[in-house]
Design a protein around this motif. Sequence first.
Motif, short mmCIF file in Angstrom:
data_model
loop_
_atom_site.label_atom_id
_atom_site.label_comp_id
_atom_site.label_asym_id
_atom_site.label_seq_id
_atom_site.Cartn_x
_atom_site.Cartn_y
_atom_site.Cartn_z
N TYR A 60 34.28 49.33 49.53
CA TYR A 60 35.29 48.54 50.20
C TYR A 60 35.52 49.07 51.61
CZ TYR A 60 36.14 47.36 45.34
OH TYR A 60 35.98 46.97 44.04
N THR A 61 35.64 48.15 52.56
CA THR A 61 35.90 48.49 53.95
C THR A 61 37.06 47.65 54.44
OG1 THR A 61 33.52 48.84 54.24
CG2 THR A 61 34.86 48.67 56.24
N CYS A 62 38.02 48.29 55.08
CA CYS A 62 39.15 47.55 55.64
C CYS A 62 38.70 46.92 56.96
CB CYS A 62 40.34 48.48 55.88
SG CYS A 62 41.76 47.61 56.58
N VAL A 99 42.99 43.19 55.02
CA VAL A 99 41.89 42.27 54.77
C VAL A 99 40.68 43.16 54.54
CG1 VAL A 99 40.49 40.39 55.68
CG2 VAL A 99 42.95 40.52 56.24
N MET A 100 40.07 43.01 53.37
CA MET A 100 39.03 43.93 52.93
C MET A 100 37.68 43.23 52.75
SD MET A 100 40.80 46.75 52.52
CE MET A 100 39.68 47.77 51.55
N PRO A 113 38.83 56.09 41.53
CA PRO A 113 40.21 55.98 42.05
C PRO A 113 40.27 55.72 43.56
CG PRO A 113 40.05 57.83 40.56
CD PRO A 113 38.65 57.32 40.77
N ALA A 114 39.28 56.15 44.31
CA ALA A 114 39.27 55.92 45.76
C ALA A 114 39.14 54.44 46.10
CB ALA A 114 38.14 56.71 46.42
N GLY A 115 38.64 53.64 45.16
CA GLY A 115 38.46 52.21 45.41
C GLY A 115 39.51 51.32 44.77
N ILE A 116 40.51 51.91 44.16
CA ILE A 116 41.54 51.11 43.49
C ILE A 116 42.48 50.50 44.53
CG2 ILE A 116 43.52 51.17 41.91
CD1 ILE A 116 42.03 53.30 40.31
N PHE A 139 38.58 40.01 50.39
CA PHE A 139 39.84 39.89 49.64
C PHE A 139 40.95 40.52 50.47
CE2 PHE A 139 37.93 43.88 48.32
CZ PHE A 139 38.99 44.77 48.22
N ILE A 140 42.19 40.22 50.09
CA ILE A 140 43.36 40.77 50.77
C ILE A 140 44.12 41.59 49.75
CG2 ILE A 140 45.48 40.24 52.04
CD1 ILE A 140 44.07 37.59 52.88
N ALA A 141 44.49 42.83 50.13
CA ALA A 141 45.03 43.75 49.13
C ALA A 141 45.96 44.78 49.74
CB ALA A 141 43.87 44.47 48.44
#
Length: 194
Positions: free
Chosen positions: A182-184, A170-171, A37-40, A5-7
């Motif tokens: 989640y990883t960037c 891009v995640m 919260p670290a993954g928001i 996903f893109i965020a």
Amino acid sequence: MTRTFIALEMNEAQQRHLSKVIGQVAQALPGIRWVDPAGIHLTLAFLGELSDEQLAEAISAAEKAASLVTPFSYRLSRLGSFGSQRQPRVVWMGVDEPSGTLLHLHRVLSRELEQRGFEIDKRPFSPHLTLARIKSPLAPTELQALQTVLTGKQQGLVSTESYPVTQINVMKSELFRSGAKYTCLKECVLKTEL
């Protein structure tokens, strides 16, 4: 295959604020599964499982979109929910960005993705930060507590601080029993003014 996903990722100040919000609201709604919260993040486009070639195209689209949009700021606006009042599915924090740059970024990104063969969500873009996902129906007392939170004064929950956006990411999303990780994969810097 990479679930992609893109965020917009949240900075530490936003994560601290959202952690405080979740802590306060969770007291009234302890039965809801709250997000770490670290993954928001603020999702601009969910692309699903991509091959290496598709991932390269997604990164290309994100880089092009970022190069066409200047940095901007937004504020956290209010709590809300998706789903019906009787069966809410998501509790979210809204985003206020009066300049319209966030919506412009979403449109540009969608166009770039579509030009590269990606299927784009046609629903209107509703920028938000997911705070909780509700998997099963809430008890009447929980529904009442949620409505009280959503319709009451939200002082202390919303932030007057302005949060700068200088890049889109891009995640990669990996699903585990303990939750998503989640990883960037790529930081795409927004257009710098000359």
